[in-house]
Motif scaffolding. Structure first.
Motif, short mmCIF file in Angstrom:
data_model
loop_
_atom_site.label_atom_id
_atom_site.label_comp_id
_atom_site.label_asym_id
_atom_site.label_seq_id
_atom_site.Cartn_x
_atom_site.Cartn_y
_atom_site.Cartn_z
N GLY A 139 0.85 -1.22 -0.03
CA GLY A 139 -0.16 -0.02 0.04
C GLY A 139 0.90 1.19 -0.09
N ALA A 140 2.13 1.07 0.26
CA ALA A 140 3.01 2.43 0.70
C ALA A 140 3.11 3.17 -1.14
CB ALA A 140 4.30 2.00 0.94
N LEU A 141 3.32 2.18 -2.00
CA LEU A 141 3.72 2.75 -3.23
C LEU A 141 2.38 3.96 -3.79
CD1 LEU A 141 5.53 3.38 -5.78
CD2 LEU A 141 4.71 0.93 -6.69
N HIS A 142 1.18 3.26 -3.55
CA HIS A 142 0.05 4.14 -3.96
C HIS A 142 0.18 5.48 -3.40
CE1 HIS A 142 -4.14 5.13 -4.47
NE2 HIS A 142 -4.31 5.39 -3.37
N THR A 143 0.76 5.88 -2.37
CA THR A 143 0.68 6.94 -1.72
C THR A 143 1.97 8.05 -2.23
OG1 THR A 143 2.42 6.39 0.17
CG2 THR A 143 -0.14 5.94 0.40
N TYR A 144 2.78 7.43 -3.28
CA TYR A 144 3.75 8.25 -3.63
C TYR A 144 3.70 8.78 -4.71
CZ TYR A 144 6.32 5.48 0.27
OH TYR A 144 6.45 4.70 1.26
N GLY A 145 3.72 10.25 -5.33
CA GLY A 145 3.47 10.59 -6.43
C GLY A 145 2.60 11.90 -6.54
N GLN A 146 2.54 12.49 -7.59
CA GLN A 146 1.77 13.54 -7.73
C GLN A 146 0.11 13.62 -7.90
OE1 GLN A 146 3.85 15.93 -10.82
NE2 GLN A 146 4.98 16.91 -9.50
N ALA A 147 -0.54 14.49 -7.71
CA ALA A 147 -2.11 14.43 -7.87
C ALA A 147 -2.53 14.04 -9.30
CB ALA A 147 -2.85 15.69 -7.48
N GLY A 148 -3.32 13.20 -9.70
CA GLY A 148 -3.42 12.73 -10.89
C GLY A 148 -2.48 12.01 -11.80
N SER A 200 4.92 2.84 6.96
CA SER A 200 3.67 3.74 6.49
C SER A 200 2.81 3.85 7.84
CB SER A 200 2.67 3.26 5.46
OG SER A 200 3.79 3.21 4.26
N ALA A 201 3.19 3.63 8.94
CA ALA A 201 2.27 3.52 10.22
C ALA A 201 1.48 4.99 10.45
CB ALA A 201 3.10 3.15 11.27
N MET A 202 2.22 5.94 10.20
CA MET A 202 1.58 7.17 10.47
C MET A 202 0.48 7.40 9.42
SD MET A 202 3.27 11.28 11.05
CE MET A 202 3.86 11.40 9.70
N THR A 203 0.75 7.13 8.18
CA THR A 203 -0.22 7.31 7.14
C THR A 203 -1.38 6.45 7.25
OG1 THR A 203 1.69 7.54 5.56
CG2 THR A 203 -0.49 7.32 4.45
N TRP A 204 -1.33 5.40 7.72
CA TRP A 204 -2.24 4.42 8.08
C TRP A 204 -2.98 5.01 9.60
CZ3 TRP A 204 -4.41 0.56 5.58
CH2 TRP A 204 -3.78 0.02 4.52
N SER A 205 -2.64 5.85 10.35
CA SER A 205 -3.20 6.38 11.37
C SER A 205 -4.07 7.50 10.76
CB SER A 205 -2.03 7.03 12.31
OG SER A 205 -2.73 7.66 13.42
N GLY A 210 -9.69 9.30 9.28
CA GLY A 210 -10.30 10.22 8.47
C GLY A 210 -9.52 11.69 8.11
N GLN A 211 -8.10 11.37 8.22
CA GLN A 211 -7.32 12.71 7.99
C GLN A 211 -6.62 12.46 6.74
OE1 GLN A 211 -5.55 12.47 11.82
NE2 GLN A 211 -6.57 14.42 12.53
N TRP A 212 -6.95 11.30 5.77
CA TRP A 212 -5.89 11.12 4.63
C TRP A 212 -6.89 10.67 3.80
CZ3 TRP A 212 -0.57 11.91 4.25
CH2 TRP A 212 -0.07 11.41 3.00
N ARG A 213 -6.90 11.18 2.49
CA ARG A 213 -7.77 10.76 1.51
C ARG A 213 -6.89 9.86 0.51
NH1 ARG A 213 -8.94 16.26 -1.72
NH2 ARG A 213 -9.79 15.04 -3.32
N ASP A 214 -7.51 8.90 0.02
CA ASP A 214 -6.99 7.80 -0.34
C ASP A 214 -6.66 7.90 -1.86
OD1 ASP A 214 -5.73 5.00 -0.33
OD2 ASP A 214 -7.64 4.03 -0.59
N GLN A 215 -6.10 8.98 -1.96
CA GLN A 215 -5.51 9.45 -3.43
C GLN A 215 -4.02 9.93 -3.10
OE1 GLN A 215 -8.28 12.13 -5.33
NE2 GLN A 215 -9.85 11.29 -3.92
#
Length: 352
Positions: A139-148, A200-205, A210-215
């Motif tokens: 799931g970590a790779l999904h969080t790296y990169g620019q919007a869109g 990625s523990a903090m991202t999962w937190s 509800g403080q992180w959009r899955d994008q």
């Protein structure tokens, strides 16, 4: 002066990437690491032999593991070792007669570290893969990169080294601590997919609360915010901004001439981030990186230039701390972390 791990003996089976990195960390801090290599030390991708920084500070021993005499020699060495580190696919060491059941029977206090991408069990355990695959499934790779944009992998830092080698170094030392208390060794199953997940523990937190959009690229720490990103400068170089806290953000606005603009008061309003980012990007293009450094260096604006590999060792802070060292003309990162009473010896390429 000996390092903090003086007296620890590690038997490392030669590999590439995370296993050697874990062994390097242990060797850097004084452990005796004996690296078992194939005769002739046939070079593989990612292994530069005596010029490979990951292989520094080792004793090297060439043994043909198809030879029963070599297997016997390895078992003898393992009887005197505290730690074994291997990075083969599950089952390979067992077929060689060097699995944990055998070596722990010979030496009940032994810590047997197993470094793989997928782990010792699970449906993907026997499959080949590389860093990019392990961090993708975590799931970590999904969080790296620019919007869109597409996912952007951070070279092989998250899987191979942070979630692999560094986790292995921690794991085997935790198991050594346990063995010293209990007299019993154990197997450390270190999988890069697990390691990338825990990094990625903090991202999962954030996500769970509800403080992180899955994008990608729309969140506080992934480049979504105008005050936490990298920006190009007039000379084609780059700077980084990380002014999250209100007082640091206020200082950034003051130093860049934006403090009186009411739109920038909407710091934590995600709806304002995209247009404010465009304005900040345009602003940073008006000066060179050196000019922005002159304006923002030495302040609490949470600013730093993005340095190249050639530039980083010469930065005044890195030079003052000795963050990089040199041996045989090769510049390399110095051992870390730092110990006040048992500082790491100066690293040496190849062997001790």
């Amino acid at each position: 002066m000996p390092g903090a791990l003086e007296g620890l003996t590690v038997l490392e089976f030669a590999g590439i990437g995370p296993g050697p990195f874990a062994a390097m960390m242990l060797a850097d801090h004084g452990a005796r690491v004996i690296r078992i290599e194939r005769p002739g030390n046939t070079a593989r991708v990612g292994d530069a032999g005596n010029r490979d920084i990951l292989n520094r500070n080792r004793e090297r021993l060439a043994l043909d593991m198809k030879d029963p005499a070599a297997i016997g020699r390895i078992r003898e060495l393992a009887c005197e070792a505290d730690v074994v580190i291997e990075g083969f696919r599950p089952g390979v060491m067992e077929r060689l007669g060097l699995g944990p059941d055998v070596l722990l029977a010979d030496n009940p206090r032994l810590v047997y570290g197993r470094m793989t991408g997928w782990g010792q069990d699970g449906p993907m355990a026997p499959l080949a893969g590389h860093d990019i695959n392990y961090i993708a499934v975590s799931g970590a790779l999904h969080t790296y990169g620019q919007a869109g944009g597409k996912p952007v992998f951070p070279v092989n830092a998250v899987g191979d080294f942070g979630g692999g080698g560094m986790l292995m170094a921690f794991g085997v030392m935790a198991a050594v601590h346990s063995a010293q208390r209990t007299g019993k060794g154990q197997v450390v199953d270190c999988a890069m997919v697990d390691g990338a997940a825990i990094l990625s523990a903090m991202t999962w937190s954030f996500f769970g609360n509800g403080q992180w959009r899955d994008q990608r690229g729309v969140n506080l720490l992934d480049g979504g915010a105008h005050f936490y990103d990298t920006y190009e400068t007039a000379d084609g170089k780059w700077i980084s901004i990380g002014a999250i806290e209100p007082q640091f953000y206020a200082l950034l606005l003051e130093r860049t001439g934006l403090k009186d603009d009411p739109e920038f008061a909407r710091q934590m309003d995600p709806g304002a981030w995209a247009p404010l980012k465009e304005r900040v990007a345009a602003l940073f293009l008006t000066k060179t990186r050196e000019e922005w450094c002159a304006l923002l260096d030495g302040t609490d604006a949470c600013f730093a230039p993005v340095l190249s590999l050639a530039e980083a060792p010469h930065h005044p802070h890195n030079a003052a701390r000795g963050t990089f060292v040199e041996d045989g003309g090769m510049v390399m990162p110095a051992p870390a972390p730092r110990f006040s009473g048992t500082p790491a010896p100066a690293p040496r390429l190849g062997g001790k």
